[in-house]
Design a protein around this motif. Structure first.
Motif, PDB file in Angstrom:
ATOM      1  N   LYS A  28       0.658  -1.107   0.024  1.00 31.53           N
ATOM      2  CA  LYS A  28      -0.271   0.103  -0.058  1.00 31.53           C
ATOM      3  C   LYS A  28       0.794   1.164  -0.021  1.00 31.53           C
ATOM      4  O   LYS A  28       0.228   2.458  -0.360  1.00 31.53           O
ATOM      5  N   THR A  29       2.022   1.137   0.503  1.00 31.15           N
ATOM      6  CA  THR A  29       2.943   2.546   0.496  1.00 31.15           C
ATOM      7  C   THR A  29       4.209   2.356  -0.170  1.00 31.15           C
ATOM      8  O   THR A  29       5.041   1.123  -0.137  1.00 31.15           O
ATOM      9  N   SER A  30       4.837   3.287  -0.561  1.00 32.40           N
ATOM     10  CA  SER A  30       6.219   3.377  -1.249  1.00 32.40           C
ATOM     11  C   SER A  30       7.208   2.867  -0.201  1.00 32.40           C
ATOM     12  O   SER A  30       8.328   2.286  -0.451  1.00 32.40           O
ATOM     13  N   ASN A  63       5.670  -1.966  -9.371  1.00 32.04           N
ATOM     14  CA  ASN A  63       4.531  -1.074  -9.233  1.00 32.04           C
ATOM     15  C   ASN A  63       4.069  -0.678 -10.439  1.00 32.04           C
ATOM     16  O   ASN A  63       4.298  -1.126 -11.425  1.00 32.04           O
ATOM     17  N   LYS A  64       3.398   0.312 -10.829  1.00 32.69           N
ATOM     18  CA  LYS A  64       2.666   0.721 -11.711  1.00 32.69           C
ATOM     19  C   LYS A  64       3.351   1.065 -12.993  1.00 32.69           C
ATOM     20  O   LYS A  64       3.284   0.850 -14.014  1.00 32.69           O
ATOM     21  N   LEU A  78      -3.650  -1.027  -9.232  1.00 33.24           N
ATOM     22  CA  LEU A  78      -2.313  -0.130  -9.421  1.00 33.24           C
ATOM     23  C   LEU A  78      -3.129   1.171 -10.075  1.00 33.24           C
ATOM     24  O   LEU A  78      -2.320   2.357 -10.063  1.00 33.24           O
ATOM     25  N   TYR A 116      -6.542   1.378  -3.155  1.00 37.45           N
ATOM     26  CA  TYR A 116      -5.083   1.792  -3.833  1.00 37.45           C
ATOM     27  C   TYR A 116      -4.032   0.643  -3.561  1.00 37.45           C
ATOM     28  O   TYR A 116      -3.865   0.398  -2.595  1.00 37.45           O
ATOM     29  N   THR A 117      -3.447   0.533  -4.502  1.00 35.29           N
ATOM     30  CA  THR A 117      -2.188  -0.416  -4.580  1.00 35.29           C
ATOM     31  C   THR A 117      -1.150   0.090  -4.928  1.00 35.29           C
ATOM     32  O   THR A 117      -1.129   0.741  -6.214  1.00 35.29           O
ATOM     33  N   TYR A 118       0.000   0.297  -4.191  1.00 35.95           N
ATOM     34  CA  TYR A 118       1.213   0.937  -4.485  1.00 35.95           C
ATOM     35  C   TYR A 118       2.037  -0.028  -5.395  1.00 35.95           C
ATOM     36  O   TYR A 118       2.449   0.462  -6.367  1.00 35.95           O
ATOM     37  N   GLY A 119       2.122  -1.144  -4.892  1.00 32.69           N
ATOM     38  CA  GLY A 119       3.024  -2.138  -5.688  1.00 32.69           C
ATOM     39  C   GLY A 119       2.528  -3.639  -5.363  1.00 32.69           C
ATOM     40  O   GLY A 119       1.711  -3.843  -4.282  1.00 32.69           O
TER      41      GLY A 119
END
Length: 275
Positions: A28-30, A63-64, A78, A116-119
């Motif tokens: 969920k986060t960078s 990731n995206k 993503l 939301y999905t970061y990666g």
């Protein structure tokens, strides 16, 4: 954690797999993404190709920016689905549906993760632990072993009434997003795209399940060994248990539920003949 690793060892001992069982985690986060120890893809990769690599033992995160498949990028959160996806324009262009209206209906029924999905992290399930666990478990093998997985599921959960498949988006939707969103096991015959990109064997199919179901499914496979496995497989499983220092099951050789049933039928016919 010890119980988790024991379940993983039991699964490998009981199933005749040529690939690793894969765990998929939506990050969920960078900050979390950067902290995870895995190969960070620098060139675009399709999600199903990353899964294929994980079945061979690799840990991959992307990731995206490095996601190379529009379908999985959308399905796994993503990016948000486009207006043209929902109105059927995108789907109709593929030539997979008879008209735009059908494509629109299918789009509305396709499981997409809207949070939301970061990666994404994909790796063999045994590489998880230390308070990092997957969201979804994928098992990809030939139909006979998938039968055993479903028997393990049924032992605890009963008949699943929610299998969903279209022959499209096999790994990203049918085996990953759908099980996660609907909190259920699902079967996929894969899709033309992943069979081309990842070059799966024509005899392989996939099962996906939420991680929290994995332990009970493994337990169900364990408790149905004597009922369904023939003697040669019982011997192989027993050897695998011994090699892995897994508490062995007392094998009942020379019988399964279906061979015993056939014996009963033969005995019944014999008695009826003698009357």
């Amino acid at each position: 954690m010890e119980e988790f690793y024991n379940d993983v060892d039991k699964a490998y001992a009981m199933l005749d797999l040529s690939r690793k069982i894969v765990g998929v985690k939506l990050i969920k986060t960078s900050e979390e993404f950067e902290a995870i120890d895995a190969i960070q893809i620098s060139r675009p990769i399709s999600y199903c190709v990353a899964v294929k690599s994980a079945t061979r033992g690799h840990s991959i995160k992307f990731n995206k920016d490095t996601s190379d498949c529009g379908g999985s990028t959308r399905a796994l959160g993503l990016e948000e689905p486009s207006y043209d996806f929902f109105n059927g324009t995108e789907g109709c262009k593929l030539g997979l549906f008879k008209d735009k209206e059908t494509a629109m209906t299918i789009a509305s029924q396709t499981s997409n993760i809207f949070t939301y999905t970061y990666g994404i992290l994909v790796q063999p399930i045994e590489k998880y632990g230390d308070n990092i666990y997957p969201d979804v478990v994928l098992i990809i093998s030939h139909p006979r072993e998938m039968m055993r997985v479903m028997q393990g599921y049924t032992y605890h959960y009963g008949i699943t009434k929610n299998i969903s498949m279209s022959g499209n988006q096999g790994i990203c939707v049918e085996a990953t997003a759908y099980p996660l969103i609907n909190d259920t096991i699902n079967v996929s015959f894969l899709c033309s795209g992943t069979r081309f990109l990842a070059n799966w064997s024509k005899n392989e199919v996939a099962i996906g399940m939420p991680f929290h179901m994995f332990s009970k499914v493994v337990d169900g496979i364990y408790h149905t060994i004597n009922s369904v496995e023939m003697d040669d497989r019982k011997q192989e499983i027993s050897k695998a248990f011994s090699a892995g220092n897994i508490a062995d099951l007392e094998m009942e050789y020379g019988k399964t539920y279906y061979t015993e049933y056939e014996k009963e039928k033969r005995e019944k016919r014999k008695n009826e003949k003698n009357q």
